[in-house]
Scaffold this active site. Structure first.
Site, PDB file in Angstrom:
ATOM      1  N   GLU A  29      69.407   7.014  39.812  1.00  0.00           N
ATOM      2  CA  GLU A  29      68.489   7.975  40.444  1.00  0.00           C
ATOM      3  C   GLU A  29      67.767   8.818  39.394  1.00  0.00           C
ATOM      4  OE1 GLU A  29      71.775   9.341  42.908  1.00  0.00           O
ATOM      5  OE2 GLU A  29      70.642   8.859  44.709  1.00  0.00           O
TER       6      GLU A  29
ATOM      7  N   ALA B 276      76.976  10.559  39.353  1.00  0.00           N
ATOM      8  CA  ALA B 276      77.420  11.941  39.501  1.00  0.00           C
ATOM      9  C   ALA B 276      78.920  11.961  39.223  1.00  0.00           C
ATOM     10  CB  ALA B 276      77.131  12.421  40.915  1.00  0.00           C
TER      11      ALA B 276
ATOM     12  N   GLU C  73      77.375   3.976  45.626  1.00  0.00           N
ATOM     13  CA  GLU C  73      77.916   5.069  46.447  1.00  0.00           C
ATOM     14  C   GLU C  73      78.673   4.621  47.690  1.00  0.00           C
ATOM     15  OE1 GLU C  73      74.909   5.083  45.066  1.00  0.00           O
ATOM     16  OE2 GLU C  73      74.462   7.047  44.230  1.00  0.00           O
TER      17      GLU C  73
ATOM     18  N   GLY D 213      73.929   8.335  40.520  1.00  0.00           N
ATOM     19  CA  GLY D 213      73.046   9.403  40.023  1.00  0.00           C
ATOM     20  C   GLY D 213      72.330   9.024  38.735  1.00  0.00           C
TER      21      GLY D 213
HETATM   22  N1  CO8 Z   1      82.371  10.353  37.367  1.00  0.00           N
HETATM   23  C1  CO8 Z   1      83.424  10.833  36.673  1.00  0.00           C
HETATM   24  N2  CO8 Z   1      83.996  10.172  35.626  1.00  0.00           N
HETATM   25  C2  CO8 Z   1      83.490   8.959  35.301  1.00  0.00           C
HETATM   26  C3  CO8 Z   1      82.409   8.400  36.003  1.00  0.00           C
HETATM   27  C4  CO8 Z   1      81.828   9.146  37.087  1.00  0.00           C
HETATM   28  N3  CO8 Z   1      80.764   8.710  37.769  1.00  0.00           N
HETATM   29  N4  CO8 Z   1      82.130   7.192  35.464  1.00  0.00           N
HETATM   30  C5  CO8 Z   1      83.016   7.007  34.459  1.00  0.00           C
HETATM   31  N5  CO8 Z   1      83.833   8.073  34.365  1.00  0.00           N
HETATM   32  C6  CO8 Z   1      84.944   8.275  33.407  1.00  0.00           C
HETATM   33  C7  CO8 Z   1      86.152   7.427  33.771  1.00  0.00           C
HETATM   34  O1  CO8 Z   1      86.915   8.053  34.765  1.00  0.00           O
HETATM   35  C8  CO8 Z   1      86.842   7.347  32.437  1.00  0.00           C
HETATM   36  O2  CO8 Z   1      87.530   8.555  32.209  1.00  0.00           O
HETATM   37  P1  CO8 Z   1      89.013   8.519  31.539  1.00  0.00           P
HETATM   38  O3  CO8 Z   1      88.776   7.950  30.170  1.00  0.00           O
HETATM   39  O4  CO8 Z   1      89.399   9.952  31.528  1.00  0.00           O
HETATM   40  O5  CO8 Z   1      89.846   7.625  32.398  1.00  0.00           O
HETATM   41  C9  CO8 Z   1      85.691   7.305  31.430  1.00  0.00           C
HETATM   42  O6  CO8 Z   1      84.551   7.813  32.123  1.00  0.00           O
HETATM   43  C10 CO8 Z   1      85.378   5.913  30.945  1.00  0.00           C
HETATM   44  O7  CO8 Z   1      85.162   5.098  32.086  1.00  0.00           O
HETATM   45  P2  CO8 Z   1      85.927   3.689  32.311  1.00  0.00           P
HETATM   46  O8  CO8 Z   1      87.230   3.676  31.603  1.00  0.00           O
HETATM   47  O9  CO8 Z   1      85.930   3.419  33.773  1.00  0.00           O
HETATM   48  O10 CO8 Z   1      84.929   2.719  31.543  1.00  0.00           O
HETATM   49  P3  CO8 Z   1      84.700   1.166  31.832  1.00  0.00           P
HETATM   50  O11 CO8 Z   1      83.848   0.672  30.724  1.00  0.00           O
HETATM   51  O12 CO8 Z   1      85.988   0.471  32.113  1.00  0.00           O
HETATM   52  O13 CO8 Z   1      83.833   1.108  33.211  1.00  0.00           O
HETATM   53  C11 CO8 Z   1      82.063   1.794  34.688  1.00  0.00           C
HETATM   54  C12 CO8 Z   1      82.530   1.619  33.221  1.00  0.00           C
HETATM   55  C13 CO8 Z   1      81.919   0.425  35.332  1.00  0.00           C
HETATM   56  C14 CO8 Z   1      80.707   2.488  34.626  1.00  0.00           C
HETATM   57  C15 CO8 Z   1      83.094   2.651  35.455  1.00  0.00           C
HETATM   58  O14 CO8 Z   1      83.376   3.833  34.704  1.00  0.00           O
HETATM   59  C16 CO8 Z   1      82.620   3.102  36.800  1.00  0.00           C
HETATM   60  O15 CO8 Z   1      82.620   2.311  37.738  1.00  0.00           O
HETATM   61  N6  CO8 Z   1      82.206   4.386  36.951  1.00  0.00           N
HETATM   62  C17 CO8 Z   1      81.784   4.944  38.209  1.00  0.00           C
HETATM   63  C18 CO8 Z   1      80.410   4.446  38.588  1.00  0.00           C
HETATM   64  C19 CO8 Z   1      79.993   5.010  39.918  1.00  0.00           C
HETATM   65  O16 CO8 Z   1      80.585   4.712  40.958  1.00  0.00           O
HETATM   66  N7  CO8 Z   1      78.931   5.823  39.923  1.00  0.00           N
HETATM   67  C20 CO8 Z   1      78.410   6.432  41.106  1.00  0.00           C
HETATM   68  C21 CO8 Z   1      79.013   7.768  41.313  1.00  0.00           C
HETATM   69  S1  CO8 Z   1      78.519   8.502  42.858  1.00  0.00           S
HETATM   70  C22 CO8 Z   1      76.992   9.099  42.572  1.00  0.00           C
HETATM   71  O17 CO8 Z   1      76.447   8.990  41.522  1.00  0.00           O
HETATM   72  C23 CO8 Z   1      76.351   9.779  43.722  1.00  0.00           C
HETATM   73  C24 CO8 Z   1      75.111  10.541  43.345  1.00  0.00           C
HETATM   74  C25 CO8 Z   1      74.714  11.491  44.409  1.00  0.00           C
HETATM   75  C26 CO8 Z   1      75.707  12.584  44.583  1.00  0.00           C
HETATM   76  C27 CO8 Z   1      75.419  13.413  45.748  1.00  0.00           C
HETATM   77  C28 CO8 Z   1      76.511  14.429  45.928  1.00  0.00           C
HETATM   78  C29 CO8 Z   1      76.669  14.896  47.278  1.00  0.00           C
END
Ligand code: CO8
Length: 259
Positions: free
Chosen positions: A113, A65, A133, A110
């Site tokens: 999921e 998400a 998460e 997400g």
């Molecule tokens: N949300 C927003 N932006 C994201 C997300 C995300 N989940 N994942 C990646 N991005 C963005 C980064 O911020 C980055 O943006 P920018 O270029 O502007 O800096 C761009 O995508 C590229 O990402 P990275 O530079 O980080 O790419 P890498 O190859 O270095 O890393 C990863 C890839 C490992 C996937 C890394 O991006 C990462 O860890 N992302 C987050 C993963 C995560 O924690 N996901 C879980 C999110 S929480 C969730 O899903 C909860 C669901 C239920 C919600 C319920 C709500 C109440």
């Protein structure tokens, strides 16, 4: 309807849906959730579509998400966002046609999921799965605490959710989270071949099988057996049942008409 962050291609009865917001690794924001909601209503009502493949553009399936959107939420906004995602994912799970996730890369939070609400998951060797998460101070919120244990067992689900570990496609296959792992360049062909194989079978029988499994897994065995019996019985009111059995007896391939 026009979609800004999804692309949809319909070919030979299969709709290929691509989440298309690669600059944020296809992170699920309110726009994408709203578009998935509208699209899956459209796909439910489109008789030309017999199966759906869900995949992501670029190096991610869905990296979760949208953390930026969630970062400022209070408790009631968080609950509403979680409910919105959970409702859309349930709609995908209950679609009366098979949905195949072609997991091309990161399927985190997400994203994992979303893959789990699909009927079948095919993963590229590059795919990565996890529920990160708790590292962000939240629980899984789009039904991951419910679908992960149902797929991989309670112990493994707790380990993955409590540790936020990210696992590769091989490990996801080993624990039963995905059905198959293929080379990246084979991912879409494998998913399309699977969709086309299913599309050759009797659509109402496939639909009733999906309903029997989905509903039966939510209740006790006796009720589940009754659910199956009703859906099995309903097949005998279809032309496709007559054709399927006639074709068998005439030693030819059946031609189903979804009637
Ligand atoms: N949300 C927003 N932006 C994201 C997300 C995300 N989940 N994942 C990646 N991005 C963005 C980064 O911020 C980055 O943006 P920018 O270029 O502007 O800096 C761009 O995508 C590229 O990402 P990275 O530079 O980080 O790419 P890498 O190859 O270095 O890393 C990863 C890839 C490992 C996937 C890394 O991006 C990462 O860890 N992302 C987050 C993963 C995560 O924690 N996901 C879980 C999110 S929480 C969730 O899903 C909860 C669901 C239920 C919600 C319920 C709500 C109440």
């Amino acid at each position: 309807m026009e979609y800004s962050k999804l692309s949809v291609k319909k070919e030979n009865g299969t709709a290929i849906v691509k989440i298309n917001n690669p600059q944020s690794l296809n992170a699920l924001d309110s726009t994408i959730l709203g578009e998935l909601d509208a699209l899956f209503t459209e796909l439910e009502n489109d008789c030309s579509v017999s199966a759906v493949i869900l995949t992501g553009e670029g190096k991610a399936f869905v990296a979760g998400a949208d953390i930026t959107e969630m970062s400022g939420m209070n408790a009631s906004q968080g609950k509403a966002f979680g409910e919105k995602g959970a409702r859309v994912f349930r709609k995908i799970e209950l679609l009366s046609k098979p949905v195949i996730a072609a997991v091309n890369g990161y399927a985190l939070g997400g994203g994992c999921e979303l893959a789990m609400c699909c009927d079948i998951r095919i993963a590229s060797e590059k795919a990565k799965f996890g529920q990160p998460e708790v590292g962000l101070g939240i629980t899984p919120g789009f039904s991951g605490t419910q679908r992960l244990p149902r797929l991989v067992g309670i112990g493994k689900a707790k380990e993955l959710i409590y540790t936020a570990d990210v696992i590769d496609a091989g490990e996801a296959y080993r624990i039963g989270l995905v059905n198959k792992v293929v080379e990246p360049q084979e991912l879409m062909n494998t998913a399309i071949a699977l969709a086309e194989k299913i599309a050759k079978k009797a659509p109402i029988a496939v639909k009733n099988s999906k309903e029997a499994i989905n509903r039966g897994m939510q209740c006790g065995m006796d009720e589940a057996i009754n659910i199956e019996a009703s859906l099995f019985g309903l097949c005998f009111a279809t032309e496709d049942q007559k054709e399927g059995m006639k074709a068998f007896m005439e030693k030819r391939e059946a031609k189903f008409n979804n009637r």
